[in-house]
Design a protein around this motif. Structure first.
Motif, PDB file in Angstrom:
ATOM      1  N   ARG A  25       0.829  -1.205   0.000  1.00  0.00           N
ATOM      2  CA  ARG A  25       0.000   0.000   0.000  1.00  0.00           C
ATOM      3  C   ARG A  25       0.863   1.253   0.000  1.00  0.00           C
ATOM      4  O   ARG A  25       0.538   2.237  -0.676  1.00  0.00           O
ATOM      5  CB  ARG A  25      -0.931   0.011   1.217  1.00  0.00           C
ATOM      6  N   ASN A  26       1.968   1.231   0.738  1.00  0.00           N
ATOM      7  CA  ASN A  26       2.844   2.402   0.771  1.00  0.00           C
ATOM      8  C   ASN A  26       3.500   2.632  -0.580  1.00  0.00           C
ATOM      9  O   ASN A  26       3.631   3.773  -1.019  1.00  0.00           O
ATOM     10  CB  ASN A  26       3.896   2.261   1.863  1.00  0.00           C
ATOM     11  N   ARG A  29       0.962   4.046  -2.868  1.00  0.00           N
ATOM     12  CA  ARG A  29       0.736   5.446  -2.520  1.00  0.00           C
ATOM     13  C   ARG A  29       1.846   6.330  -3.078  1.00  0.00           C
ATOM     14  O   ARG A  29       1.596   7.435  -3.547  1.00  0.00           O
ATOM     15  CB  ARG A  29       0.656   5.581  -1.001  1.00  0.00           C
ATOM     16  N   LYS A  60      -6.379  16.109   6.474  1.00  0.00           N
ATOM     17  CA  LYS A  60      -4.944  15.783   6.476  1.00  0.00           C
ATOM     18  C   LYS A  60      -4.424  15.672   7.904  1.00  0.00           C
ATOM     19  O   LYS A  60      -3.605  14.809   8.200  1.00  0.00           O
ATOM     20  CB  LYS A  60      -4.153  16.828   5.684  1.00  0.00           C
ATOM     21  N   ILE A  63      -5.538  12.341   9.245  1.00  0.00           N
ATOM     22  CA  ILE A  63      -4.695  11.265   8.715  1.00  0.00           C
ATOM     23  C   ILE A  63      -3.402  11.168   9.515  1.00  0.00           C
ATOM     24  O   ILE A  63      -2.969  10.074   9.892  1.00  0.00           O
ATOM     25  CB  ILE A  63      -4.403  11.494   7.218  1.00  0.00           C
ATOM     26  N   ARG A  67      -2.055   8.064  11.796  1.00  0.00           N
ATOM     27  CA  ARG A  67      -0.756   7.424  11.516  1.00  0.00           C
ATOM     28  C   ARG A  67       0.152   7.394  12.735  1.00  0.00           C
ATOM     29  O   ARG A  67       1.057   6.577  12.817  1.00  0.00           O
ATOM     30  CB  ARG A  67      -0.060   8.132  10.364  1.00  0.00           C
ATOM     31  N   ASP A 106     -10.371   8.416   1.787  1.00  0.00           N
ATOM     32  CA  ASP A 106      -9.869   7.066   1.509  1.00  0.00           C
ATOM     33  C   ASP A 106      -8.524   6.840   2.186  1.00  0.00           C
ATOM     34  O   ASP A 106      -8.258   5.764   2.727  1.00  0.00           O
ATOM     35  CB  ASP A 106      -9.735   6.833   0.002  1.00  0.00           C
ATOM     36  N   GLU A 107      -7.666   7.846   2.144  1.00  0.00           N
ATOM     37  CA  GLU A 107      -6.364   7.761   2.808  1.00  0.00           C
ATOM     38  C   GLU A 107      -6.527   7.584   4.317  1.00  0.00           C
ATOM     39  O   GLU A 107      -5.789   6.838   4.952  1.00  0.00           O
ATOM     40  CB  GLU A 107      -5.538   9.026   2.537  1.00  0.00           C
ATOM     41  N   SER A 110      -7.537   4.045   4.951  1.00  0.00           N
ATOM     42  CA  SER A 110      -6.384   3.175   4.734  1.00  0.00           C
ATOM     43  C   SER A 110      -5.392   3.277   5.898  1.00  0.00           C
ATOM     44  O   SER A 110      -4.852   2.268   6.365  1.00  0.00           O
ATOM     45  CB  SER A 110      -5.691   3.556   3.424  1.00  0.00           C
TER      46      SER A 110
END
Length: 122
Positions: A25-26, A29, A60, A63, A67, A106-107, A110
């Motif tokens: 996935r990374n 991306r 953002k 996200i 993370r 979506d990010e 994920s």
């Protein structure tokens, strides 16, 4: 006494599978088409442009918070439901169809799946 290749071996295999899917996935991306997050809307001073810019900055930030976290299954489900609700509300009432906002949401989903300590069902 546990025989070799028992439950410990299964966990190790799950970890490798999860790690390899996260790496895939990374890489996806990294090589995905770059999108312009703010673009022309920064120069416009309309209400729609300001709402769009603030929304993108907030997502953002979400996200990045995801993370930096480790999520249990309940937290993952809560974030997932919240993102689905946010997606529908933003599209219907605030921003309309915005591909950048959809991409950022979506990010976020994920990132939540990546940071979940239990493999979520998809």
């Amino acid at each position: 006494v546990q025989a070799s290749g028992g439950a410990g071996g299964a966990r190790s295999g799950e970890h490798r599978r999860t790690a390899s899917s996260a790496i895939e996935r990374n890489v996806d991306r990294l090589f995905s088409e770059k999108i312009v997050i703010f673009g022309d809307q920064i120069t416009k001073a309309s209400q729609q442009a300001i709402l769009s810019g603030v929304t993108k900055i907030a997502i953002k930030s979400l996200i990045e918070c995801i993370r930096l976290s480790t999520l249990n299954l309940d937290a993952f489900k809560l974030i997932n439901v919240s993102i689905v609700f946010l997606r529908s509300e933003l599209a219907e009432k605030i921003l309309g169809e915005d591909s950048v906002v959809a991409f950022l949401l979506d990010e976020a989903q994920s990132a939540a799946a990546d940071r979940c300590c239990v493999e979520p069902e998809r």
